[in-house]
Design an enzyme around this catalytic site. Structure first.
Site, short mmCIF file in Angstrom:
data_model
loop_
_atom_site.label_atom_id
_atom_site.label_comp_id
_atom_site.label_asym_id
_atom_site.label_seq_id
_atom_site.Cartn_x
_atom_site.Cartn_y
_atom_site.Cartn_z
N LYS A 56 0.86 -1.18 0.00
CA LYS A 56 0.00 0.00 0.00
C LYS A 56 0.89 1.22 0.00
O LYS A 56 2.02 1.19 0.51
CB LYS A 56 -0.89 0.02 1.24
CG LYS A 56 -2.13 0.89 1.10
CD LYS A 56 -3.18 0.22 0.24
CE LYS A 56 -4.44 1.03 0.14
NZ LYS A 56 -5.52 0.25 -0.51
P1 NAD Z 1 -12.85 7.33 -3.52
O1 NAD Z 1 -11.90 8.40 -3.16
O2 NAD Z 1 -13.16 7.12 -4.97
O3 NAD Z 1 -14.23 7.53 -2.76
C1 NAD Z 1 -14.33 7.67 -1.37
C2 NAD Z 1 -15.76 8.09 -1.05
O4 NAD Z 1 -15.95 8.10 0.36
C3 NAD Z 1 -16.10 9.50 -1.55
O5 NAD Z 1 -17.43 9.52 -2.01
C4 NAD Z 1 -15.98 10.34 -0.28
O6 NAD Z 1 -16.74 11.53 -0.32
C5 NAD Z 1 -16.51 9.36 0.73
N1 NAD Z 1 -16.14 9.64 2.11
C6 NAD Z 1 -14.92 9.97 2.59
N2 NAD Z 1 -15.01 10.17 3.92
C7 NAD Z 1 -16.29 9.96 4.28
C8 NAD Z 1 -17.00 10.00 5.49
N3 NAD Z 1 -16.37 10.31 6.63
N4 NAD Z 1 -18.32 9.71 5.46
C9 NAD Z 1 -18.96 9.39 4.33
N5 NAD Z 1 -18.34 9.33 3.14
C10 NAD Z 1 -17.02 9.60 3.11
O7 NAD Z 1 -12.26 5.97 -2.88
P2 NAD Z 1 -12.59 4.48 -3.31
O8 NAD Z 1 -11.55 4.05 -4.27
O9 NAD Z 1 -14.03 4.35 -3.67
O10 NAD Z 1 -12.28 3.71 -1.94
C11 NAD Z 1 -13.23 3.58 -0.90
C12 NAD Z 1 -12.84 2.44 0.01
O11 NAD Z 1 -12.76 1.24 -0.75
C13 NAD Z 1 -11.48 2.57 0.69
O12 NAD Z 1 -11.53 1.93 1.94
C14 NAD Z 1 -10.56 1.81 -0.25
O13 NAD Z 1 -9.39 1.37 0.41
C15 NAD Z 1 -11.47 0.65 -0.62
N6 NAD Z 1 -11.14 -0.05 -1.85
C16 NAD Z 1 -11.00 0.60 -3.03
C17 NAD Z 1 -10.73 -0.13 -4.17
C18 NAD Z 1 -10.64 0.50 -5.54
O14 NAD Z 1 -10.54 -0.24 -6.53
N7 NAD Z 1 -10.71 1.82 -5.69
C19 NAD Z 1 -10.58 -1.52 -4.11
C20 NAD Z 1 -10.74 -2.16 -2.89
C21 NAD Z 1 -11.03 -1.42 -1.77
#
Ligand code: NAD
Length: 420
Positions: free
Chosen positions: A110
């Protein structure tokens, strides 16, 4: 250290508690567990970025490899003001388990930069990304460590990383990073892959529990890459997405939100807030919504000992990494809430990243149907394995997934042997 209490949740303490719990149910070699409890290597970089007004600002970034035993290490890059080394360590360890749950030949990694990207101009964001990519390039390569998008990073940022690395090498190296735009060697299906996998798990768990998928009421926390793609796929499957939140606010409609319309709204306004035809809802209200399925898809440490009792969903499917603390897990298990854990539920992203990497190494690209059907095959097999182990051992799905993963990485470490 007690890994609980929302804002002061220590993700690494959570990850260690989970590993120790899984190890206590398995017959493992103690020394190998000690190996697995620590990241293999960690890099901290402090680097300057020229800001648009001529100032120089110093940023801090990290890249952590938890394990490289199963193969090259793989994991996203996060831009967030609260990034710290323990968070990145935890995420790297969870990546190792995730890849093992879906039997993909990667170890976990990471990376992250301590920054609120909303405060940067596009040019500043590009300079920060190219400099960070340069700083971590001793650890990054198609054969050694392959980054991908995470919170606040996206295909455009992956393109800058790929371009920076390629400039230094002197030739184009698409397989150094995944989640790239399709135009430069990204994979069809990658953008929606994590959400597709989460929605797939929602459907499978509802089927196993004898609950209808059609009309199931779902609440989604976070509407970024994972949350929005999950909502879109659930909508296609006939679920009713009744509430969503993001960092700015939330939208609720008990009859089901118009998810395609909401996607358009977010593209236009940058938030789910004030979506026409919805009522506002706070993050705390969303987590406590009366619904069938709750999908936390924002950040870690959202469901804690403080609010786990308020959760009224029958099922939780974790889109985010680490959204539920171990103390909350125990409360939910006692209350009979069925939880599909992050390392299984959101593994669709790394699975299609693996396909992207394989395509990039071969310069041979696959059709989207082929990618989606391979993804569903892997998710289906992994879901069934985790479910079967949970039944056989009479443990939660989280513990079952962790036990499968830890056993596999432990065995691989033993088989390779301790060098020299
Ligand atoms: P992103 O930046 O695209 O989206 C994050 C979202 O969460 C946004 O809509 C943001 O406004 C919202 N957010 C942030 N803080 C918040 C809060 N306190 N309350 C409510 N909403 C909040 O990120 P992402 O890529 O969608 O990742 C989200 C989660 O999924 C993370 O934990 C990440 O590690 C995990 N993840 C992502 C992927 C991927 O392919 N992008 C894969 C596996 C896991």
């Amino acid at each position: 250290m007690a890994a609980d209490g929302n804002s002061n949740v220590n993700a690494y303490a959570m990850a260690l508690e989970q590993l120790d719990e899984a190890a206590s149910h398995l017959d493992l070699k103690r020394g190998i567990v000690e190996v697995l409890r620590r990241p293999k290597r960690e890099l901290t970089v402090n680097f300057p970025v020229l800001m648009d007004n001529g100032d120089v600002r110093v940023f801090t970034g990290y890249r952590v490899h938890h394990s490289t035993v199963p193969g090259p290490s793989k994991g996203g890059i996060r831009y967030h003001p609260s990034v710290d080394l323990d968070e990145i360590r935890a995420m790297a360890m969870w990546m190792t388990w995730k890849c093992a749950v879906v039997s993909i030949p990667y170890g976990g990694a990471k990376g992250g930069v301590v920054v609120d990207p909303r405060e940067l101009s596009e040019r500043e964001l590009e300079r920060l990304t190219r400099r960070y990519a340069t700083e971590i390039s001793p650890l990054m390569s198609p054969e050694g460590d392959i980054p991908a998008p995470d919170v606040n990073t996206n295909p455009k940022i992956m393109a800058w990383i790929m371009d920076t690395y390629s400039m230094h090498r002197g030739y184009t190296t698409p397989a150094v990073v995944t989640g790239k735009p399709v135009e430069i060697g990204g994979s069809l299906g990658r953008l929606m892959a994590t959400g597709r996998g989460v929605a797939f798990c929602v459907a499978r768990v509802l089927e196993r529990l004898g609950m209808p998928v059609e009309g199931a009421r779902v609440a989604v926390q976070g509407f970024g890459n994972v949350g929005s793609a999950t909502a879109a796929h659930l909508h296609e499957l006939g679920c009713r997405v009744i509430g969503v939140t993001d960092i700015y606010g939330g939208a609720f409609n008990g009859d089901g939100l118009d998810v395609p319309g909401l996607g358009e709204w977010v593209r236009g306004t940058g938030s789910v807030k004030d979506f026409p035809g919805s009522e506002p809802i706070s993050n705390a209200e969303l987590l406590a919504l009366e619904c069938d399925v709750l999908v936390p898809a924002a950040l870690e440490g959202q469901i804690t000992a403080d609010n786990a009792d308020a959760v009224r969903a029958k099922v939780i499917v974790e889109g985010a990494n680490g959204p539920t603390t171990p103390a909350a897990d125990r409360i939910l298990v006692d209350r009979g809430v069925v939880l599909v854990p992050d390392i299984l539920a959101n593994a669709g992203g790394v699975t299609v990243s693996y396909f992207e990497w394989v395509q990039g190494l071969q310069f041979l690209f696959w059709e989207e149907d082929e990618i989606n059907s391979k993804l569903e095959r892997i998710m289906g097999r992994s879901f069934a394995e985790v479910w079967r182990m949970a039944e056989e051992k009479n443990v939660s799905l989280r513990l079952s997934a962790l036990m499968l993963a830890v056993q596999r990485v432990h065995d691989a470490t033993l088989i390779r042997g301790i060098y020299p």
